[in-house]
Design an enzyme around this catalytic site. Structure first.
Site, PDB file in Angstrom:
ATOM      1  N   ARG A 159     -34.862 -12.650  19.212  1.00 20.87           N
ATOM      2  CA  ARG A 159     -34.741 -11.668  19.931  1.00 20.87           C
ATOM      3  C   ARG A 159     -33.174 -11.270  20.125  1.00 20.87           C
ATOM      4  O   ARG A 159     -32.283 -11.934  20.134  1.00 20.87           O
ATOM      5  CB  ARG A 159     -35.048 -11.775  21.511  1.00 20.87           C
ATOM      6  CG  ARG A 159     -34.832 -10.571  22.411  1.00 20.87           C
ATOM      7  CD  ARG A 159     -35.291 -11.147  23.845  1.00 20.87           C
ATOM      8  NE  ARG A 159     -34.422 -12.086  24.299  1.00 20.87           N
ATOM      9  CZ  ARG A 159     -34.654 -12.130  25.995  1.00 20.87           C
ATOM     10  NH1 ARG A 159     -35.525 -11.561  26.679  1.00 20.87           N
ATOM     11  NH2 ARG A 159     -33.681 -12.660  26.488  1.00 20.87           N
ATOM     12  N   THR A 178     -30.402  -5.553  22.556  1.00 21.20           N
ATOM     13  CA  THR A 178     -31.489  -4.728  22.838  1.00 21.20           C
ATOM     14  C   THR A 178     -32.881  -5.393  23.338  1.00 21.20           C
ATOM     15  O   THR A 178     -33.782  -4.738  23.636  1.00 21.20           O
ATOM     16  CB  THR A 178     -31.766  -4.210  21.250  1.00 21.20           C
ATOM     17  OG1 THR A 178     -32.202  -5.126  20.565  1.00 21.20           O
ATOM     18  CG2 THR A 178     -30.505  -3.424  20.890  1.00 21.20           C
ATOM     19  N   ASP A 234     -34.973 -20.721  29.732  1.00 21.67           N
ATOM     20  CA  ASP A 234     -35.468 -20.475  28.310  1.00 21.67           C
ATOM     21  C   ASP A 234     -36.432 -21.621  27.933  1.00 21.67           C
ATOM     22  O   ASP A 234     -35.853 -22.875  27.797  1.00 21.67           O
ATOM     23  CB  ASP A 234     -34.282 -20.502  27.582  1.00 21.67           C
ATOM     24  CG  ASP A 234     -34.578 -20.418  26.272  1.00 21.67           C
ATOM     25  OD1 ASP A 234     -35.080 -21.180  25.532  1.00 21.67           O
ATOM     26  OD2 ASP A 234     -33.764 -19.231  25.751  1.00 21.67           O
ATOM     27  N   ASP A 274     -35.166 -23.800  24.933  1.00 23.53           N
ATOM     28  CA  ASP A 274     -33.981 -24.681  25.280  1.00 23.53           C
ATOM     29  C   ASP A 274     -34.651 -25.948  26.102  1.00 23.53           C
ATOM     30  O   ASP A 274     -34.325 -26.936  25.728  1.00 23.53           O
ATOM     31  CB  ASP A 274     -32.912 -24.052  26.004  1.00 23.53           C
ATOM     32  CG  ASP A 274     -32.076 -23.074  25.078  1.00 23.53           C
ATOM     33  OD1 ASP A 274     -32.037 -23.209  23.921  1.00 23.53           O
ATOM     34  OD2 ASP A 274     -31.419 -22.258  25.561  1.00 23.53           O
TER      35      ASP A 274
END
Length: 212
Positions: free
Chosen positions: A107, A111, A203, A206
């Protein structure tokens, strides 16, 4: 959010209990990874309830009988790298013969748009039931692009499994691929300005792999 025909939000108490444990910021890497596998197995049990079977002859210690086995080509599990890898083992416990593909997406931090960097799918992909995995369905961009890619390679029967989703991502995936069944553990409140699911669980990649 409104009910969508191809979206199944799973409500089993065991599943919801384990998702709450995932959310906890104090849950460590090893426990988080194990929970993701367990949740994937529970979700797959529901997602695969329409598998077709065929009867074969089986000899028990008592006698011969006709008993059902899964029919046709075996499944393909296609995780979206890297977090989707965390769900693969849980599904494989139910279907050990499933083939594994991989789709790499990242990603853009500014944006929030997904970009593909890798795609390897089992062959013949068009004859398989394909289960795409990603723990988080946020904007829906990665899932949409991954399924687009699979369809371009000939994939037809596709299911998508996530653990947590945002309403925005669920709607986007539904609109882009209304033919794909979406199985999700919990639909959360919203995306924040950084496109993170709230309340979410941070996340997932992670936390699965112990990176920052």
């Amino acid at each position: 959010m409104e009910k969508l025909d191809n979206v199944v939000e799973l409500t089993h108490p065991l599943l919801q209990h384990k998702i709450t444990m995932l959310r906890d910021k104090n849950t460590g890497t090893a426990e988080f990874r194990a929970l993701v596998e367990e949740i994937a197995m529970l979700e797959a049990f529901e997602a695969l309830n329409d598998l077709q079977t065929v009867d074969i002859e089986c000899e028990t210690p008592i006698e011969k009988c006709m008993a059902p086995v899964i029919a046709g080509r075996k499944m393909a599990i296609v995780p979206i790298l890297r977090a989707g890898l965390g769900m693969v083992n849980g599904i494989q416990r139910l279907v050990p013969t499933a083939k594994i593909g991989h789709i790499g997406m990242y990603r853009d931090e500014e944006t929030h748009e997904p970009h593909e960097y890798y795609c390897k799918l089992p062959s013949p992909i068009e004859e398989r039931l394909i289960v795409v995995t990603d723990p988080m369905l946020a904007t829906g961009g990665s899932a949409i692009d991954a399924i687009n890619l699979i369809k371009q390679h000939g994939g037809k029967r596709i299911k998508f499994m996530a653990i947590i989703g945002a309403p925005e991502g669920v709607r986007a995936l539904h609109e882009a691929h209304p033919d794909v069944q979406i199985y999700i553990g919990h639909i959360d409140r919203e995306l924040n300005a950084d496109a993170y699911i709230c309340p979410g669980l941070g996340d997932a990649g992670d936390r699965i792999f112990g990176t920052k």
